[in-house]
Design a protein around this motif. Structure first.
Motif, short mmCIF file in Angstrom:
data_model
loop_
_atom_site.label_atom_id
_atom_site.label_comp_id
_atom_site.label_asym_id
_atom_site.label_seq_id
_atom_site.Cartn_x
_atom_site.Cartn_y
_atom_site.Cartn_z
N ILE A 1 -16.84 -13.46 -22.00
CA ILE A 1 -17.24 -15.15 -22.01
C ILE A 1 -18.43 -14.85 -20.84
O ILE A 1 -19.24 -15.58 -20.93
CB ILE A 1 -15.95 -15.79 -21.52
CG1 ILE A 1 -15.14 -15.87 -22.97
CG2 ILE A 1 -16.51 -17.06 -21.32
CD1 ILE A 1 -13.61 -16.52 -23.00
N THR B 1 -21.65 -13.34 -21.29
CA THR B 1 -22.43 -13.95 -22.57
C THR B 1 -22.76 -15.37 -22.34
O THR B 1 -23.79 -15.84 -22.61
CB THR B 1 -21.66 -13.76 -23.59
OG1 THR B 1 -21.18 -12.29 -24.00
CG2 THR B 1 -22.41 -14.18 -24.89
N TYR B 2 -21.59 -16.06 -21.84
CA TYR B 2 -21.68 -17.58 -21.66
C TYR B 2 -21.84 -18.18 -20.38
O TYR B 2 -21.78 -19.44 -20.24
CB TYR B 2 -20.78 -18.22 -22.75
CG TYR B 2 -20.85 -17.78 -24.31
CD1 TYR B 2 -22.01 -18.01 -24.95
CD2 TYR B 2 -20.17 -17.29 -24.86
CE1 TYR B 2 -22.47 -17.75 -26.10
CE2 TYR B 2 -20.05 -16.84 -26.14
CZ TYR B 2 -21.24 -17.11 -26.75
OH TYR B 2 -21.24 -16.49 -27.86
N TYR C 1 -15.42 -23.61 -15.63
CA TYR C 1 -15.83 -23.47 -16.87
C TYR C 1 -14.46 -23.28 -17.89
O TYR C 1 -14.62 -24.12 -18.90
CB TYR C 1 -17.20 -22.51 -16.86
CG TYR C 1 -17.05 -22.03 -18.31
CD1 TYR C 1 -17.74 -22.74 -19.35
CD2 TYR C 1 -17.22 -20.74 -18.80
CE1 TYR C 1 -18.21 -22.38 -20.52
CE2 TYR C 1 -17.42 -20.19 -19.78
CZ TYR C 1 -17.85 -21.16 -20.81
OH TYR C 1 -18.25 -20.55 -22.03
N PRO D 1 -15.01 -20.75 -25.97
CA PRO D 1 -16.42 -20.31 -25.48
C PRO D 1 -16.75 -18.97 -26.48
O PRO D 1 -17.85 -18.94 -26.64
CB PRO D 1 -16.14 -19.71 -24.12
CG PRO D 1 -14.71 -20.20 -23.66
CD PRO D 1 -13.91 -20.81 -25.06
N LYS E 1 -19.09 -20.19 -28.93
CA LYS E 1 -19.98 -20.98 -28.43
C LYS E 1 -19.96 -22.48 -28.69
O LYS E 1 -20.99 -23.23 -29.07
CB LYS E 1 -21.48 -20.41 -28.70
CG LYS E 1 -22.43 -20.95 -27.77
CD LYS E 1 -24.12 -20.42 -28.01
CE LYS E 1 -24.76 -20.97 -26.74
NZ LYS E 1 -25.97 -20.70 -27.27
N TRP F 1 -20.64 -23.65 -23.30
CA TRP F 1 -21.11 -22.47 -22.42
C TRP F 1 -21.59 -23.20 -21.19
O TRP F 1 -21.37 -24.27 -20.88
CB TRP F 1 -22.04 -21.85 -23.26
CG TRP F 1 -23.40 -22.80 -23.42
CD1 TRP F 1 -24.52 -23.04 -22.74
CD2 TRP F 1 -23.70 -23.77 -24.56
NE1 TRP F 1 -25.18 -23.70 -23.17
CE2 TRP F 1 -24.80 -24.25 -24.28
CE3 TRP F 1 -22.64 -23.86 -25.81
CZ2 TRP F 1 -25.41 -25.20 -25.40
CZ3 TRP F 1 -23.28 -25.04 -26.65
CH2 TRP F 1 -24.37 -25.43 -26.39
N CYS F 2 -21.82 -22.31 -20.21
CA CYS F 2 -22.56 -22.66 -18.96
C CYS F 2 -23.56 -22.09 -18.59
O CYS F 2 -23.80 -20.63 -18.87
CB CYS F 2 -21.28 -22.08 -17.70
SG CYS F 2 -21.17 -22.59 -16.26
N GLU G 1 -26.73 -29.59 -24.58
CA GLU G 1 -28.01 -29.20 -23.79
C GLU G 1 -29.17 -29.88 -24.12
O GLU G 1 -29.98 -30.12 -23.35
CB GLU G 1 -28.21 -27.56 -24.46
CG GLU G 1 -29.10 -26.83 -23.67
CD GLU G 1 -29.25 -25.43 -23.83
OE1 GLU G 1 -29.39 -24.68 -23.05
OE2 GLU G 1 -28.90 -25.02 -25.12
#
Length: 190
Positions: free
Chosen positions: A31, A34-35, A47, A58, A61, A64-65, A163
């Motif tokens: 996690i 990747t995120y 998060y 997470p 997906k 995500w951060c 996003e």
């Protein structure tokens, strides 16, 4: 936190509103890598807490951060993550969305326990970066912004954004100069 390696003793129980998610050390590492790359220990913990609070995964997906240089990390969820929250509530009663005109998208979210929908309109000039998907699929992106905002309002999701909603603001916050290449009128679909 970039170089941190998680070990078995790092297995975490994350609590939020009496819900608990448990991740193994290898899942935590995945996690993070990747995120949530580049996050501080505190940002990463926030998060994970936020993911658990809204029961978003997470690893799928759904949340995500993103960490930008010298700024606090920003936690994002996709429109489908917001839909997951809505469906899980048991009160979701549908969504209606589309383009009101060439520059304005709208979304209405209906709840079973309320008489009136949550209604949002968003303007292309406020969100489009004129880049990537905003360039090739501006309508789709703008509708996603409207849907995300309406879903967040209807189901009390705070401090997590889609996003697509960040658009121009996010680029400016990163110090990236851009020319938004937003057409005066969108091309009509064939």
């Amino acid at each position: 936190m970039n170089d941190r390696q998680y070990k078995d003793e790092d297995t975490q129980l994350v609590k939020a509103d009496n819900k608990v998610a448990q991740y193994s050390s290898s899942e935590i590492q995945l996690i993070h890598d990747t995120y949530a790359k580049g996050t501080t220990k505190e940002e990463f913990e926030l998060y994970l807490y936020t993911a658990n609070k809204f029961q978003l995964d997470p690893l799928l997906k759904q949340i995500w951060c993103v960490k930008f240089a010298n700024q606090n990390a920003q936690i994002y969820a996709g429109r489908d993550g917001f839909l997951q929250i809505a469906h899980r509530s048991g009160q979701f009663n549908g969504i209606e969305s589309g383009m009101k005109d060439d520059r304005t998208a709208y979304a209405k979210v209906y709840r079973k326990d309320m008489d009136n929908p949550f209604y949002v309109e968003v303007d292309m000039a406020e969100y489009s970066t004129g880049q990537a998907l905003w360039k090739s699929k501006p309508r789709t992106m703008l509708i996603k912004v409207a849907e995300s905002q309406a879903l967040r309002r209807a189901f009390e999701v705070s401090n997590v954004y889609g996003e697509e909603e960040m658009g121009q603001w996010e680029l400016q916050a990163q110090g990236i100069k851009f020319e938004p290449n937003v057409p005066q009128a969108l091309p009509q679909p064939q």
